[in-house]
Design a protein around this motif. Structure first.
Motif, PDB file in Angstrom:
ATOM      1  N   LEU A 181     -15.863  15.152   5.696  1.00 35.90           N
ATOM      2  CA  LEU A 181     -14.999  14.078   6.055  1.00 35.90           C
ATOM      3  C   LEU A 181     -13.695  14.009   5.440  1.00 35.90           C
ATOM      4  CD1 LEU A 181     -15.193  11.830   8.572  1.00 35.90           C
ATOM      5  CD2 LEU A 181     -15.649  10.178   6.956  1.00 35.90           C
ATOM      6  N   ALA A 182     -12.620  14.200   5.932  1.00 34.03           N
ATOM      7  CA  ALA A 182     -11.372  13.898   5.279  1.00 34.03           C
ATOM      8  C   ALA A 182     -10.905  12.541   4.860  1.00 34.03           C
ATOM      9  CB  ALA A 182     -10.074  14.678   6.088  1.00 34.03           C
ATOM     10  N   PRO A 183      -9.985  12.208   3.853  1.00 37.12           N
ATOM     11  CA  PRO A 183      -9.697  10.966   3.441  1.00 37.12           C
ATOM     12  C   PRO A 183      -8.949  10.242   4.805  1.00 37.12           C
ATOM     13  CG  PRO A 183      -9.164  12.448   1.921  1.00 37.12           C
ATOM     14  CD  PRO A 183      -9.616  13.280   2.915  1.00 37.12           C
ATOM     15  N   CYS A 184      -9.330   8.842   4.860  1.00 34.55           N
ATOM     16  CA  CYS A 184      -8.874   8.191   5.888  1.00 34.55           C
ATOM     17  C   CYS A 184      -7.370   7.932   5.569  1.00 34.55           C
ATOM     18  CB  CYS A 184      -9.438   6.803   5.719  1.00 34.55           C
ATOM     19  SG  CYS A 184      -8.973   5.637   7.158  1.00 34.55           S
ATOM     20  N   ALA A 185      -6.567   8.526   6.850  1.00 33.87           N
ATOM     21  CA  ALA A 185      -5.039   8.469   6.563  1.00 33.87           C
ATOM     22  C   ALA A 185      -4.622   7.273   7.532  1.00 33.87           C
ATOM     23  CB  ALA A 185      -4.667   9.824   7.370  1.00 33.87           C
ATOM     24  N   LEU A 186      -3.612   6.697   6.520  1.00 34.09           N
ATOM     25  CA  LEU A 186      -3.001   5.338   7.274  1.00 34.09           C
ATOM     26  C   LEU A 186      -1.772   5.690   7.736  1.00 34.09           C
ATOM     27  CD1 LEU A 186      -4.097   2.830   4.552  1.00 34.09           C
ATOM     28  CD2 LEU A 186      -5.230   2.966   6.796  1.00 34.09           C
ATOM     29  N   ASP A 187      -1.214   4.772   8.901  1.00 33.38           N
ATOM     30  CA  ASP A 187       0.273   5.017   9.128  1.00 33.38           C
ATOM     31  C   ASP A 187       1.190   4.842   8.190  1.00 33.38           C
ATOM     32  OD1 ASP A 187      -0.773   5.516  11.708  1.00 33.38           O
ATOM     33  OD2 ASP A 187      -0.819   3.526  12.344  1.00 33.38           O
ATOM     34  N   GLU A 188       2.471   5.436   8.308  1.00 35.32           N
ATOM     35  CA  GLU A 188       3.550   4.834   7.495  1.00 35.32           C
ATOM     36  C   GLU A 188       4.135   3.313   7.932  1.00 35.32           C
ATOM     37  OE1 GLU A 188       6.578   7.851   7.664  1.00 35.32           O
ATOM     38  OE2 GLU A 188       5.253   9.244   6.600  1.00 35.32           O
ATOM     39  N   GLU A 189       4.611   2.675   6.855  1.00 33.81           N
ATOM     40  CA  GLU A 189       5.222   1.334   7.125  1.00 33.81           C
ATOM     41  C   GLU A 189       6.244   1.675   8.126  1.00 33.81           C
ATOM     42  OE1 GLU A 189       4.686  -3.010   6.468  1.00 33.81           O
ATOM     43  OE2 GLU A 189       3.421  -0.868   6.018  1.00 33.81           O
ATOM     44  N   ILE A 190       5.936   0.600   9.277  1.00 33.69           N
ATOM     45  CA  ILE A 190       7.171   0.456  10.098  1.00 33.69           C
ATOM     46  C   ILE A 190       7.714  -0.870  10.239  1.00 33.69           C
ATOM     47  CG2 ILE A 190       6.746   2.842  11.208  1.00 33.69           C
ATOM     48  CD1 ILE A 190       5.525   1.049  13.604  1.00 33.69           C
ATOM     49  N   CYS A 191       8.735  -1.286  11.046  1.00 30.22           N
ATOM     50  CA  CYS A 191       9.124  -2.708  10.954  1.00 30.22           C
ATOM     51  C   CYS A 191       8.587  -3.141  12.362  1.00 30.22           C
ATOM     52  CB  CYS A 191      10.573  -2.677  11.143  1.00 30.22           C
ATOM     53  SG  CYS A 191      11.319  -4.433  10.979  1.00 30.22           S
ATOM     54  N   ASP A 192       7.242  -3.661  12.204  1.00 33.47           N
ATOM     55  CA  ASP A 192       6.547  -4.433  13.532  1.00 33.47           C
ATOM     56  C   ASP A 192       5.942  -5.466  13.148  1.00 33.47           C
ATOM     57  OD1 ASP A 192       4.831  -2.997  11.745  1.00 33.47           O
ATOM     58  OD2 ASP A 192       3.840  -1.999  13.618  1.00 33.47           O
ATOM     59  N   LEU A 193       6.185  -6.061  11.940  1.00 32.45           N
ATOM     60  CA  LEU A 193       5.266  -7.323  11.479  1.00 32.45           C
ATOM     61  C   LEU A 193       4.040  -7.065  11.299  1.00 32.45           C
ATOM     62  CD1 LEU A 193       6.887 -10.118  14.119  1.00 32.45           C
ATOM     63  CD2 LEU A 193       7.819  -9.347  11.670  1.00 32.45           C
ATOM     64  N   LEU A 194       3.501  -5.753  10.866  1.00 36.92           N
ATOM     65  CA  LEU A 194       2.175  -5.369  10.591  1.00 36.92           C
ATOM     66  C   LEU A 194       2.241  -4.566   9.246  1.00 36.92           C
ATOM     67  CD1 LEU A 194       1.059  -4.198  14.045  1.00 36.92           C
ATOM     68  CD2 LEU A 194       0.652  -6.353  13.188  1.00 36.92           C
ATOM     69  N   ASP A 195       1.253  -4.749   8.624  1.00 41.73           N
ATOM     70  CA  ASP A 195       0.851  -4.172   7.372  1.00 41.73           C
ATOM     71  C   ASP A 195       0.311  -2.432   7.840  1.00 41.73           C
ATOM     72  OD1 ASP A 195       0.592  -3.242   4.723  1.00 41.73           O
ATOM     73  OD2 ASP A 195      -1.283  -4.594   4.592  1.00 41.73           O
ATOM     74  N   ASN A 196       1.271  -1.544   8.082  1.00 42.46           N
ATOM     75  CA  ASN A 196       0.841  -0.501   8.572  1.00 42.46           C
ATOM     76  C   ASN A 196       0.201   0.319   7.475  1.00 42.46           C
ATOM     77  OD1 ASN A 196       3.673  -0.955   9.854  1.00 42.46           O
ATOM     78  ND2 ASN A 196       2.222  -0.862  11.388  1.00 42.46           N
ATOM     79  N   ASP A 197       0.501   0.332   6.156  1.00 44.02           N
ATOM     80  CA  ASP A 197       0.073   1.157   5.036  1.00 44.02           C
ATOM     81  C   ASP A 197      -1.043   0.407   4.351  1.00 44.02           C
ATOM     82  OD1 ASP A 197       1.573  -0.587   3.970  1.00 44.02           O
ATOM     83  OD2 ASP A 197       2.924   1.034   3.249  1.00 44.02           O
ATOM     84  N   CYS A 198      -1.501  -0.567   4.759  1.00 38.51           N
ATOM     85  CA  CYS A 198      -2.550  -1.437   4.050  1.00 38.51           C
ATOM     86  C   CYS A 198      -2.376  -1.516   2.846  1.00 38.51           C
ATOM     87  CB  CYS A 198      -3.898  -0.699   4.391  1.00 38.51           C
ATOM     88  SG  CYS A 198      -5.506  -1.556   4.219  1.00 38.51           S
ATOM     89  N   ASP A 199      -1.117  -2.134   2.217  1.00 35.87           N
ATOM     90  CA  ASP A 199      -1.076  -2.277   0.686  1.00 35.87           C
ATOM     91  C   ASP A 199      -1.042  -3.804   0.783  1.00 35.87           C
ATOM     92  OD1 ASP A 199       1.419  -2.887   1.940  1.00 35.87           O
ATOM     93  OD2 ASP A 199       2.480  -1.721   0.685  1.00 35.87           O
ATOM     94  N   GLY A 200      -1.108  -4.799   1.694  1.00 34.82           N
ATOM     95  CA  GLY A 200      -1.272  -6.001   1.515  1.00 34.82           C
ATOM     96  C   GLY A 200       0.078  -6.608   1.759  1.00 34.82           C
ATOM     97  N   GLU A 201       1.293  -6.023   1.940  1.00 39.25           N
ATOM     98  CA  GLU A 201       2.507  -6.334   2.248  1.00 39.25           C
ATOM     99  C   GLU A 201       3.050  -5.964   3.808  1.00 39.25           C
ATOM    100  OE1 GLU A 201       5.485  -5.701  -0.627  1.00 39.25           O
ATOM    101  OE2 GLU A 201       4.167  -5.738  -2.358  1.00 39.25           O
ATOM    102  N   ILE A 202       3.872  -7.001   4.267  1.00 34.51           N
ATOM    103  CA  ILE A 202       4.103  -6.893   5.897  1.00 34.51           C
ATOM    104  C   ILE A 202       5.779  -6.175   5.829  1.00 34.51           C
ATOM    105  CG2 ILE A 202       4.549  -7.654   7.979  1.00 34.51           C
ATOM    106  CD1 ILE A 202       2.231  -9.414   7.580  1.00 34.51           C
TER     107      ILE A 202
END
Length: 877
Positions: free
Chosen positions: A214-235
């Motif tokens: 199983l490959a490492p879990c890949a997260l989305d890059e941060e975009i401006c959408d009021l969500l924490d896309n890269d899961c670093d705790g910041e929006i």
């Protein structure tokens, strides 16, 4: 003849008789041999047998721990219970304590088995990769755990026993070598995965299973959408400045606002302006070399007028002089827009609190400010990170219905135009009006507690009193600290309510039962000798007295019942010439108001007339009677006495009252006292009878019995007292309350303190009238038409009963004090003359008139009026 029979005292002497009983036949002799001493037990080695073998006072101590549990390997849990393996999977055991009790627990298990929490050898890997929601779902092993394995909640076990094929040790847990319980050799597919952000929240990503790996879990890059896309705790952190404002050119002020297209290509725009709420504005060349005095900038963010603002200073303080040219650093508002909270009526308490996105309430701004002071940087609402370092609160014009409470050295300034680029508190009125449900003392609109804020340009209006006896105020400060200043402001107290009037005393009770008349005269019952028979058959009853019971106060919280009955009328009996019939009874009363005496009975007459004065030998007519020379007829009962009037209550004399904590305690007027009951009237005397001598053939008439006396009337009860009127509470603009002496005195400059007129004190209740005494009963009499024989013509009617005395009037309640008015009220400490002068020197006092004292109660015995309230600039208690 009297016989004396001597009484002889006999004393019997009893002896003691002892009788011995013996059985029949031969007597068996007793064995009186004394046995020798028994051998004492000897100590021996302690063995596990529930006995004290070594005679040391303890049982089986060699096989038990300090808590008495059997933990010996040969005696586990009890004597003679050796600890042996339970089955072939248990290679070694020992007696151990599990959950507080001795257990023969395994210490070594066969391969593939591990010791469970209960001390047994169980399969070590039976739960691996099973789905779970908590550790207890994964079996009884101490190292079993429910963890994320390839974004799924699966069971694992510790690596202490080694890991089975296909599993490897990661973070001291046996997990699948491929990284997923679902990804097996020979399989290839894409699947969702999850990771946890710094706050423990799950973020969804994507991964791939490739032939069991199983490959490492890949997260989305941060975009401006009021969500924490890269899961670093910041929006949206890549698009925001350090204060949290969206300052990227393509996301200016909010996601999706691109300054490159906002100007429709007519003019080049750049993202800038407010740090917390950037907007697209005209590109000003002066910013290329940094902010300098004299630069021309776009402060109002209007494209049409370009770079209209000239920089006067690189930092912008809060304006203290009315005017419109107050944005000195051209950041779009007075003050440093990144360092102040802004409040306006069209704001939102979830906003960032900037000039263009202000908060709705001053209270929310104070809460955020004080959270910053307490060390919580806050995020300014909505996760914007803009709470740190802000130093004041600026408020636009409007009426804010709230009571604000300040417990820090905040700077709160009102009087701004909505765009915060003009300050004029006279023209742009900022009013804080306390709501009806405020819990602030006295309904204050401003509450300062143990702090030193600076407040400027606000009009505070306190709530009207919700009840009588409750003071009103505009502002309240408890133990203010140095630096507390109130500037260019107005403080207005709410209106107070008139004191409640006292209740009127009720009238005293009139008699419950009225008096009765006496029975009329009648013929007597005579024996064969023509003599009146003394007894009940020849008694003419007097009327019963009236009945009344009155409750009187005998002391604080105690009462008594007083009878004020009227006396019964006199009873007429067999006549005897010149004798007096019975008097009426005395009415009931008190020591100070005794009842009326009963009237004396009338004298008896005699008939018929005989002798020279008679035309015949015997004159037996309706008027032929002889009476004593000094004849006395029956008397009426004496009237009862009226009760003493009650005493009126004293008026309230202290219109200021006192504060106990935050509760105002008004001085009280006095209640009146109740009137005393009147006493009962005496009963009327019985009427005299006529003794008729019997002359056969000439005057054959029986004796006539006089009429019974009338009953006396009962006394009326005293009127009850009126209760006092309530004092009106004060109205004060500003209350300074110290709980441990004066520590600091606020600075008041260009402040106007306003109150309404003081309220009128409550009127005292009227005292009740005394109850009317009852009328006396009539004496018994016959009408003239019924007096047809000498027997009935000779007796006299009974005397009338006396009238009962009326109850005394109750005293009225005193009037309450009028409400006082004050600009400043100081409690808990004394001000020096200099401190008091400083408070007044730059303060305008616009105070209403003091309230008048309440009228004293007028019914019954009138009471005096309460003292008028006082009107003072400063009251110190």
């Amino acid at each position: 003849m009297t016989f004396l029979i001597p009484l002889t005292r006999l004393i019997g002497l009893w002896g003691v008789l002892v009788v011995a009983f013996a059985g029949c036949g031969a007597i068996t002799p007793l064995d009186l041999t004394v046995p020798g001493p028994r051998p004492r037990p000897q100590p021996s080695s302690e063995v596990c047998n529930l006995l004290d073998d070594d005679l040391n006072g303890e049982v089986d101590e060699s096989f038990r721990d300090d808590e008495g549990r059997y933990l010996d390997s040969e005696h586990c849990g009890r004597c003679n219970n050796p600890c042996l393996p339970f089955n072939t999977n248990e290679l070694a055991t020992q007696c151990d304590v599990i959950e507080g009790r001795p257990v023969c627990a395994a210490t070594q298990c066969a391969t593939g088995f591990a010791v469970s929490k209960s001390g047994r050898c169980v399969p070590a890997f039976s739960h691996l990769c099973l789905t779970c929601s908590q550790d207890s779902d994964c079996g009884d092993l101490a190292t079993a755990a429910c963890v994320f394995v390839g974004s799924e909640s699966r069971c694992t076990v510790g690596c202490g026993e080694g890991c089975p094929d296909g599993f490897s040790c990661t973070d001291d847990q046996c997990v699948p070598t491929g990284g997923s319980c679902s990804c097996e050799v020979g399989q290839s597919f894409d699947l969702a995965c999850a990771v946890l952000d710094p706050g423990g929240n799950r973020c969804v990503g994507a991964t791939r299973c490739d032939n069991g790996v199983l490959a490492p879990c890949a997260l989305d890059e941060e975009i401006c959408d009021l969500l924490d896309n890269d899961c670093d705790g910041e929006i949206d952190e890549d698009f925001r400045n350090a204060q949290g404002g969206y300052n990227a050119e393509e996301h200016c002020g909010q996601c999706g606002v691109d300054c490159a297209t906002a100007g429709s290509g007519v003019v080049a725009l750049v993202c800038g302006g407010e740090v917390l709420s950037p907007t697209c504005g005209v590109t000003c060349a002066d910013l290329d070399d940094g902010l300098q005095v004299g630069d021309q900038l776009d402060a109002d963010r209007e494209i049409a007028n370009g770079c209209e603002c000239t920089v006067q200073a690189t930092t912008d303080g809060i304006a203290t002089t009315a005017g419109s040219n107050i944005d000195e650093n051209c950041d779009g508002a007075d003050g440093d827009s990144a360092l102040h909270w802004y409040v306006a009526l069209d704001g939102d308490d979830n906003a960032v609190g900037s000039p263009s996105q202000p908060l709705r309430t001053i209270g929310e701004a104070i809460t955020r400010f004080e959270a910053t002071v307490a060390g919580d940087a806050g995020d300014g609402g909505g996760g914007d990170g803009g709470g740190m370092g802000r130093s004041g609160i600026l408020v636009a014009a409007g009426t804010y219905v709230e009571s604000i409470r300040i417990e820090s050295a905040a700077v709160v300034q009102g009087g701004y135009r909505r765009d915060f680029r003009e300050w004029n508190p006279t023209q742009h009125v900022t009013e804080v009006r306390a709501p009806q449900d405020t819990v602030a003392p006295g309904g204050a609109a401003l509450v300062v507690v143990q702090s030193g804020p600076v407040i400027r340009g606000i009009q505070f209006v306190g709530r009207d009193a919700v009840a009588a006896g409750v003071p009103t105020m505009g502002a309240y400060a408890q133990d203010p600290e140095a630096g507390f200043s109130l500037l260019d402001s107005t403080v207005t107290a709410g209106r107070v309510k008139r004191g409640n009037s006292g209740s009127h005393g009720t009238a005293g009770a009139s008699p419950q039962v009225g008096s009765a008349s006496g029975q009329p005269p009648r013929a007597s019952v005579e024996n064969g000798a023509h003599q009146c028979v003394v007894g009940a058959a020849n008694q003419v009853a007097g009327g019963t007295g009236g009945i009344n019971l009155c409750t009187v106060v005998t002391g604080p919280g105690s009462t008594d019942t007083v009878a004020t009955h009227g006396g019964n009328g006199g009873v007429s009996g067999c006549p005897s010439f010149a004798s007096f019939q019975a008097a009426g009874a005395v009415g009931l009363g008190t020591l100070s108001t005794p009842g009326g005496f009963g009237g004396t009975g009338g004298q008896d007459s005699q008939g018929p007339v005989v002798g020279s004065s008679c035309s015949t030998a015997v004159c037996c007519g309706l008027a032929d009677f002889v009476v004593p020379t000094a004849f006395v007829g029956p008397e009426a009962g004496q009237n009862g006495q009226a009760g003493v009037d009650g005493v009126p209550g004293a008026a309230c004399a202290d219109p200021l009252g006192t504060f106990l904590g935050t509760t105002w305690i008004g001085a009280t007027a006095g209640a009146g006292s109740a009137g005393a009951p009147g006493s009962g009237g005496g009963g009327g005397g019985a009427g005299g009878g006529s003794e008729m001598r019997w002359f056969p053939g000439a005057c054959e008439h029986v004796d006539g019995l006089g009429g019974g006396g009338g009953g006396g009337g009962a006394g009326g009860c005293g009127g009850l007292a009126g209760t006092p009127g309530q004092s009106a509470a004060p109205t004060l603009a500003f209350w300074l309350r110290y709980t441990a002496g004066v520590t600091a005195v606020p600075t008041l400059n260009a402040v106007t303190l306003v109150t309404s007129d003081g309220a009128e004190g409550g009127a005292g209740g009227a005292g009740g009238d005394g109850g009317t005494g009852g009328a006396g009963g009539l004496g018994g009499e016959l009408p003239q038409s019924a007096r047809t024989t000498p027997t009935l013509a000779g007796p006299f009617a009974g005397g009338r009963g006396g009238t009962g005395g009326s109850g005394g009037r109750g005293g009225a309640g005193g009037g309450g004090c009028g409400g006082s008015v004050a600009g400043i009220w100081v409690t808990g400490g004394s001000l020096t003359t200099a401190e008091e002068n400083a408070l007044q020197s730059s303060t305008t006092f616009d105070l209403g008139q003091a309230g008048t004292g309440g009228a004293g109660g007028q019914g019954g015995v009138a009471a005096p009026k309460g003292t008028d309230g006082e009107r003072r600039h400063v009251v110190t208690q």
